[in-house]
Design a protein around this motif. Structure first.
Motif, PDB file in Angstrom:
ATOM      1  N   VAL A 186       0.969  -1.273   0.174  1.00  0.00           N
ATOM      2  CA  VAL A 186       0.114  -0.001  -0.167  1.00  0.00           C
ATOM      3  C   VAL A 186       0.881   1.341  -0.010  1.00  0.00           C
ATOM      4  N   ASP A 187       0.403   2.138  -0.778  1.00  0.00           N
ATOM      5  CA  ASP A 187       1.289   3.376  -1.108  1.00  0.00           C
ATOM      6  C   ASP A 187       0.469   4.559  -1.084  1.00  0.00           C
ATOM      7  N   LEU A 188      -0.186   5.422  -0.156  1.00  0.00           N
ATOM      8  CA  LEU A 188      -1.320   6.397   0.077  1.00  0.00           C
ATOM      9  C   LEU A 188      -0.720   7.553   0.323  1.00  0.00           C
ATOM     10  N   SER A 189      -1.298   8.885  -0.151  1.00  0.00           N
ATOM     11  CA  SER A 189      -0.939  10.074   0.416  1.00  0.00           C
ATOM     12  C   SER A 189      -2.325  10.464   0.925  1.00  0.00           C
ATOM     13  N   PHE A 190      -2.120  11.275   2.039  1.00  0.00           N
ATOM     14  CA  PHE A 190      -3.553  11.868   2.646  1.00  0.00           C
ATOM     15  C   PHE A 190      -3.463  13.166   2.649  1.00  0.00           C
ATOM     16  N   ARG A 191      -4.626  13.993   2.132  1.00  0.00           N
ATOM     17  CA  ARG A 191      -4.345  15.514   1.950  1.00  0.00           C
ATOM     18  C   ARG A 191      -5.738  16.205   2.643  1.00  0.00           C
ATOM     19  N   ALA A 192      -5.698  16.506   3.701  1.00  0.00           N
ATOM     20  CA  ALA A 192      -6.936  16.962   4.391  1.00  0.00           C
ATOM     21  C   ALA A 192      -7.888  18.005   3.319  1.00  0.00           C
ATOM     22  N   ILE A 193      -8.985  18.152   3.365  1.00  0.00           N
ATOM     23  CA  ILE A 193      -9.900  19.021   2.596  1.00  0.00           C
ATOM     24  C   ILE A 193     -10.492  20.205   3.630  1.00  0.00           C
ATOM     25  N   CYS A 194     -10.204  20.117   4.928  1.00  0.00           N
ATOM     26  CA  CYS A 194     -10.451  21.240   5.673  1.00  0.00           C
ATOM     27  C   CYS A 194      -9.593  20.904   6.804  1.00  0.00           C
ATOM     28  N   ASP A 195      -9.327  21.920   8.001  1.00  0.00           N
ATOM     29  CA  ASP A 195      -8.553  22.009   8.963  1.00  0.00           C
ATOM     30  C   ASP A 195      -8.942  20.742   9.924  1.00  0.00           C
ATOM     31  N   PRO A 196      -8.273  19.903  10.352  1.00  0.00           N
ATOM     32  CA  PRO A 196      -8.558  18.918  11.243  1.00  0.00           C
ATOM     33  C   PRO A 196      -9.514  19.391  12.382  1.00  0.00           C
ATOM     34  N   LEU A 235     -28.867  -3.249  17.123  1.00  0.00           N
ATOM     35  CA  LEU A 235     -28.102  -2.281  17.480  1.00  0.00           C
ATOM     36  C   LEU A 235     -28.965  -0.721  16.986  1.00  0.00           C
ATOM     37  N   ARG A 236     -28.765   0.183  17.906  1.00  0.00           N
ATOM     38  CA  ARG A 236     -29.511   1.639  17.538  1.00  0.00           C
ATOM     39  C   ARG A 236     -28.369   2.691  17.611  1.00  0.00           C
ATOM     40  N   TYR A 237     -28.242   3.637  16.766  1.00  0.00           N
ATOM     41  CA  TYR A 237     -27.457   4.573  16.904  1.00  0.00           C
ATOM     42  C   TYR A 237     -28.059   5.709  17.669  1.00  0.00           C
ATOM     43  N   GLY A 238     -27.374   6.229  18.405  1.00  0.00           N
ATOM     44  CA  GLY A 238     -27.656   7.703  19.420  1.00  0.00           C
ATOM     45  C   GLY A 238     -27.346   7.496  20.665  1.00  0.00           C
ATOM     46  N   PRO A 239     -26.945   8.475  21.536  1.00  0.00           N
ATOM     47  CA  PRO A 239     -27.233   9.893  21.070  1.00  0.00           C
ATOM     48  C   PRO A 239     -25.953  10.319  20.134  1.00  0.00           C
ATOM     49  N   PHE A 240     -26.315  11.348  19.339  1.00  0.00           N
ATOM     50  CA  PHE A 240     -25.350  12.032  18.462  1.00  0.00           C
ATOM     51  C   PHE A 240     -24.269  12.787  19.314  1.00  0.00           C
ATOM     52  N   LYS A 241     -23.006  12.448  19.071  1.00  0.00           N
ATOM     53  CA  LYS A 241     -22.170  12.961  20.290  1.00  0.00           C
ATOM     54  C   LYS A 241     -21.465  14.165  19.594  1.00  0.00           C
ATOM     55  N   TYR A 242     -20.869  14.224  18.273  1.00  0.00           N
ATOM     56  CA  TYR A 242     -20.254  15.376  17.627  1.00  0.00           C
ATOM     57  C   TYR A 242     -20.054  15.033  16.295  1.00  0.00           C
ATOM     58  N   GLY A 243     -19.579  16.197  15.741  1.00  0.00           N
ATOM     59  CA  GLY A 243     -19.168  15.923  14.012  1.00  0.00           C
ATOM     60  C   GLY A 243     -18.863  17.283  13.363  1.00  0.00           C
ATOM     61  N   PHE A 244     -18.640  17.104  12.014  1.00  0.00           N
ATOM     62  CA  PHE A 244     -18.353  18.270  11.434  1.00  0.00           C
ATOM     63  C   PHE A 244     -18.873  18.253   9.872  1.00  0.00           C
ATOM     64  N   LEU A 245     -19.039  19.424   9.244  1.00  0.00           N
ATOM     65  CA  LEU A 245     -19.427  19.295   7.756  1.00  0.00           C
ATOM     66  C   LEU A 245     -18.026  19.801   7.146  1.00  0.00           C
ATOM     67  N   ALA A 246     -17.511  19.066   6.110  1.00  0.00           N
ATOM     68  CA  ALA A 246     -16.648  19.775   5.157  1.00  0.00           C
ATOM     69  C   ALA A 246     -17.391  20.137   4.058  1.00  0.00           C
ATOM     70  N   ILE A 247     -17.113  21.514   3.650  1.00  0.00           N
ATOM     71  CA  ILE A 247     -17.957  22.075   2.506  1.00  0.00           C
ATOM     72  C   ILE A 247     -16.937  23.312   1.927  1.00  0.00           C
ATOM     73  N   ASP A 248     -16.642  23.121   0.643  1.00  0.00           N
ATOM     74  CA  ASP A 248     -15.987  24.096   0.090  1.00  0.00           C
ATOM     75  C   ASP A 248     -14.581  24.541   0.613  1.00  0.00           C
ATOM     76  N   GLY A 249     -13.984  23.469   1.161  1.00  0.00           N
ATOM     77  CA  GLY A 249     -12.674  23.414   1.986  1.00  0.00           C
ATOM     78  C   GLY A 249     -12.853  24.227   3.354  1.00  0.00           C
ATOM     79  N   GLU A 250     -14.058  24.318   3.856  1.00  0.00           N
ATOM     80  CA  GLU A 250     -14.292  25.042   5.122  1.00  0.00           C
ATOM     81  C   GLU A 250     -14.824  24.042   5.862  1.00  0.00           C
ATOM     82  N   ARG A 251     -14.847  23.816   7.287  1.00  0.00           N
ATOM     83  CA  ARG A 251     -15.278  23.071   8.309  1.00  0.00           C
ATOM     84  C   ARG A 251     -16.112  23.794   9.097  1.00  0.00           C
ATOM     85  N   ARG A 252     -17.377  23.068   9.260  1.00  0.00           N
ATOM     86  CA  ARG A 252     -18.603  23.686   9.961  1.00  0.00           C
ATOM     87  C   ARG A 252     -18.993  22.331  10.919  1.00  0.00           C
TER      88      ARG A 252
END
Length: 323
Positions: A113-123, A217-234
């Motif tokens: 395996v040979d791969l590069s990772f380039r973030a699309i928004c700030d970590p 199995l049931r999902y919940g509660p929601f803990k946290y997360g982010f949206l990546a859109i147009d290079g921005e993190r929301r």
């Protein structure tokens, strides 16, 4: 705020045997139905680390169906966690907080395996109140590995996979994370790590708690997360997800989430590849599923990983002892 130094080993009490740091990346070749990951768990005060490389194609319900499974314990711990090569053939280098490279060549030569990772928004830092508004500081019940130092990143992953004489080009958008801090995992809790790729440009990262209801199995509660859109993190302020399963592996999922501006997104996922990942940690299992997501934005591919403590599974699924 996450910086390049967070990929190094962090300052710690040298007498703490439980101090742990991890690095994880997940990748896919959707058109070939291939899903894989690279993982390292290091205990620098003990001078040892554990590494797991897992790659599968299509639906794999049992460990012996997985196409490459290399898990090695008690490898010598590297001096620098931001730039290392392990004895199992895995190398990692962080160039900065957004860009890194992984390479791997199995000891038998059957997998590369040979791969590069380039973030699309700030970590993303789930312990930064500005990044997780009104969600209680991003705590995940029972998971020290997520409740101490933690970073989540969403990025473009490009490179190649050679497996059993066949070469694949890797071009996907998915996740990488890093954790650090004292950690005692004994398998009594569960949580889900979810990337939702809407169209290759817009996507989200979500963490849910997991619980059982009548052995489902049931999902919940929601803990946290982010949206990546147009290079921005929301920030994401609300999310929900439901799923259908076969032998614990997701076969279909529906997700809905809302960002801090009131924009609502929905997507339906169907399974491309899935497998149980039993050897990343002796206390737990992960049920990893590559999804094809359909939404108003288009089509995207990324992963759900349900991380379940083995004792949590026993409490929720095992029958009572016969009297």
């Amino acid at each position: 705020m996450i910086t390049a130094d967070d990929f190094k080993f962090h300052p710690r009490d040298p007498a703490d045997p439980h101090w742990t740091e991890t690095i994880f990346v997940i990748f896919s070749v959707p058109e070939a139905g291939v899903s894989g990951n690279l993982y390292v768990l290091a205990r620098p005060n003990l001078g040892i680390c554990h590494s797991s490389i897992e790659i599968h194609k299509g639906m794999c319900f049992h460990p012996w169906q997985i196409h490459h499974n290399d898990s090695q314990m008690h490898l010598p711990c590297p001096e620098d966690f931001s730039d290392f090569t392990l004895e199992n053939g895995l190398s990692f280098k962080a160039f900065n907080e957004r860009n890194s490279r992984f390479t791997y060549k199995s000891l038998d030569g059957a997998c590369e395996v040979d791969l590069s990772f380039r973030a699309i928004c700030d970590p993303f830092d789930p312990h930064d109140p500005a990044q997780v508004p009104a969600l209680g500081g991003g705590q995940v019940d029972g998971y020290d590995g997520w409740n101490n130092g933690h970073m989540e990143s969403r990025g473009r992953i490009e490179g190649s996979l050679l497996l059993r004489g066949r070469r694949y080009a890797i071009r996907c958008v998915d996740g990488m994370d890093k954790s650090w801090g004292p950690r005692r995992d004994w398998g009594n809790k569960a949580a889900s790590w979810v990337h939702v790729d809407l169209d290759g440009e817009t996507g989200a990262f979500l963490v849910f708690g997991l619980g059982f209801e009548n052995k489902e199995l049931r999902y919940g509660p929601f803990k946290y997360g982010f949206l990546a859109i147009d290079g921005e993190r929301r920030p994401i302020v609300y999310a929900s997800m439901t799923a259908k399963r076969s032998d614990m592996l997701v076969t279909r999922a529906d997700v809905r989430f809302e960002d801090d501006r009131g924009n609502v997104y929905t997507a339906r996922g169907s399974t491309v590849a899935a497998a149980p990942w039993y050897n990343f940690n002796p206390s737990s299992a992960a049920y990893q599923t590559l999804m094809r997501w359909e939404s108003d934005h288009g089509v995207g591919y990324s992963h759900i990983a349900d991380f379940s403590g083995l004792n949590f599974l026993s409490e929720g699924m095992a029958d009572e002892f016969a009297q």
